[in-house]
Write an enzyme that holds these catalytic residues in place. Structure first.
Site, PDB file in Angstrom:
ATOM      1  N   GLY A 190       0.825  -1.119  -0.056  1.00  0.00           N
ATOM      2  CA  GLY A 190      -0.143   0.186  -0.066  1.00  0.00           C
ATOM      3  C   GLY A 190       0.751   1.174  -0.085  1.00  0.00           C
ATOM      4  N   CYS A 194      -4.939  23.566  18.549  1.00  0.00           N
ATOM      5  CA  CYS A 194      -4.355  23.887  19.931  1.00  0.00           C
ATOM      6  C   CYS A 194      -3.959  22.647  20.655  1.00  0.00           C
ATOM      7  CB  CYS A 194      -5.654  24.438  20.446  1.00  0.00           C
ATOM      8  SG  CYS A 194      -6.428  25.727  19.664  1.00  0.00           S
TER       9      CYS A 194
HETATM   10  C1  LIG Z   1      -2.240  -2.528   5.682  1.00  0.00           C
HETATM   11  C2  LIG Z   1      -2.034  -3.820   5.157  1.00  0.00           C
HETATM   12  C3  LIG Z   1      -1.201  -4.018   4.060  1.00  0.00           C
HETATM   13  C4  LIG Z   1      -0.495  -2.926   3.376  1.00  0.00           C
HETATM   14  O1  LIG Z   1       0.607  -2.337   4.284  1.00  0.00           O
HETATM   15  P1  LIG Z   1       1.375  -1.258   3.638  1.00  0.00           P
HETATM   16  O2  LIG Z   1       2.504  -1.390   4.684  1.00  0.00           O
HETATM   17  O3  LIG Z   1       0.742  -0.068   3.194  1.00  0.00           O
HETATM   18  O4  LIG Z   1       2.443  -1.866   2.344  1.00  0.00           O
HETATM   19  C5  LIG Z   1      -1.209  -5.213   3.417  1.00  0.00           C
HETATM   20  N1  LIG Z   1      -2.216  -6.308   3.877  1.00  0.00           N
HETATM   21  C6  LIG Z   1      -2.630  -6.020   5.078  1.00  0.00           C
HETATM   22  C7  LIG Z   1      -3.541  -7.414   5.578  1.00  0.00           C
HETATM   23  C8  LIG Z   1      -2.831  -5.053   5.825  1.00  0.00           C
HETATM   24  O5  LIG Z   1      -3.234  -4.946   6.884  1.00  0.00           O
END
Ligand SMILES: *Cc1c(COP(=O)(O)O)cnc(C)c1O
Length: 376
Positions: free
Chosen positions: A248, A322
């Site tokens: 991600g 704040c």
């Molecule tokens: C959040 C998540 C990802 C992606 O992780 P990144 O660090 O953004 O690459 C992939 N698989 C699962 C199951 C996740 O919870």
């Protein structure tokens, strides 16, 4: 680092603050990943589920990993044809009804509840090897997936529910991994999962190796080395099986900018502060990760005579909240910064706006802009 298109946009006196996504840069980055990685790539939508971002990624990925019913419906809506893998702990009954291409099952009880639906579903069992490993990068210990003892409880349920097709094993064990750690982790997952899947009688098994590829906020120009990673993963792969990753952050972090302007500059107890329009209620990333968000300063558009500025100083960049926690970057050397200057925070394309407590203090929300030859 700042693309020409962003520079031009900043020069056009935009309303600030704003998130700006360079979709052509995203497309090029995603193509780089696609070309380098010879296994399936699903994008983890939770990093940034913005619709134009998803549409830009779609041609370059094999599918999307979603972690809630809300994400499922959103991605389905934006990309009706996309393959979806649905993971995440604590799925509700309504979520277990969703017809995902793959369901990542988190517990024996969840599998029992899915089986009780008496509908066909393709499942991967999520294993958590966290407790069995050493290593500082590990982040996903806790209630994610099943440890190797617990996962054995799934056999009986699967045997009594032939409408569930066991496709393989899924794991997502850590985040912030550089290439050697990511490859080593994948190797360990496969070493555990292959014999397990074979014993369970899975044909053409699928192995989800997770996401977590590193983004280095201290060196924004240094990206994850997808080419080396791809070559190493190719050596782990075996014929007849499907390997899949679900990054991600390392996919979308680079395409996004949070752009804002300086409202005030002042010293306080020996520290220089620049107060920016907006705040970490829009870009929570530096607070959650505990880092300095990388940024560039652009000369002021208003040329406010007599307004405060500082040169060659270490400056702490804060927002309008704040709370002393509203800090984007602390004691960072800058050549100069003054009221009316524009500050563009880089690496704001992942876990930025969508993880932020946007309504806190009820300031104006940011605008959203997409830089692209053609916005999808
Ligand atoms: C959040 C998540 C990802 C992606 O992780 P990144 O660090 O953004 O690459 C992939 N698989 C699962 C199951 C996740 O919870």
């Amino acid at each position: 680092m700042v693309t020409d298109r962003l520079r031009t946009w900043i020069g056009e006196t935009p309303r600030l603050p704003a998130f700006v996504y360079d979709l052509d840069a995203l497309s090029a980055h995603a193509r780089r990943i696609r070309d380098a990685v010879p296994i399936e790539v699903f994008y983890a939508a939770k990093a940034n589920p913005d619709a134009p971002v998803l549409r830009t990624l779609a041609p370059h990925v094999d599918g999307f990993e979603v972690a809630s019913g809300g994400e499922f419906r959103h991605v389905r809506d934006v990309l009706p044809e996309a393959r979806l893998a649905f993971g995440g702990p604590g799925k509700t009954d309504a979520e277990l009804d969703l017809d995902a291409d793959r369901v990542h099952v988190e517990s024996p009880f969840e599998l029992v509840r899915l089986a009780a639906k008496r509908r066909e579903a393709d499942v991967l069992l999520r294993v958590n090897l966290a407790g069995e490993r050493e290593g500082a990068a590990l982040a996903m210990s806790g209630p994610f997936g099943m440890d190797p003892a617990l996962i054995e409880e799934c056999h009986a349920t699967l045997a009594s529910a032939p409408w569930l097709r066991l496709r393989g094993v899924h794991a997502h064990l850590a985040s912030g991994l550089d290439v050697p750690e990511a490859v080593a982790l994948s190797g360990e997952i496969l070493e555990w999962a292959r014999p397990w899947a074979e014993k369970a009688g899975v044909d053409a098994p699928e192995f989800g190796l997770g996401g977590g590829m590193a983004v280095d906020y201290a060196s924004p120009a240094r990206t994850f080395d997808w080419e080396t990673y791809g070559r190493e993963i190719a050596r782990l792969a075996r014929p007849g099986e499907t390997l899949r990753i679900e990054p991600g952050r390392a996919v979308t972090a680079y395409c996004g900018w949070y752009v804002t302007e300086v409202l005030d500059v002042k010293p306080a107890h020996g520290r220089w502060y620049a107060v920016l329009r907006g705040g970490t209620m829009h870009l929570r990333t530096p607070v959650t990760k505990g880092h300095d968000q990388p940024f560039e300063v652009f000369p002021g558009r208003r040329g406010n005579a007599g307004s405060p500025s500082v040169r060659d100083a270490e400056v702490t960049l804060v927002g309008q909240l704040c709370t002393p926690k509203d800090v984007f970057a602390r004691d960072v050397p800058v050549a100069g910064i003054g009221v009316g200057d524009i500050v563009a925070f880089a690496l704001s394309g992942a876990y930025g706006w969508n993880i932020s407590h946007r309504d806190f203090l009820m300031h104006e929300p940011p605008g959203f802009h997409y830089l692209a030859s053609e916005v999808p």
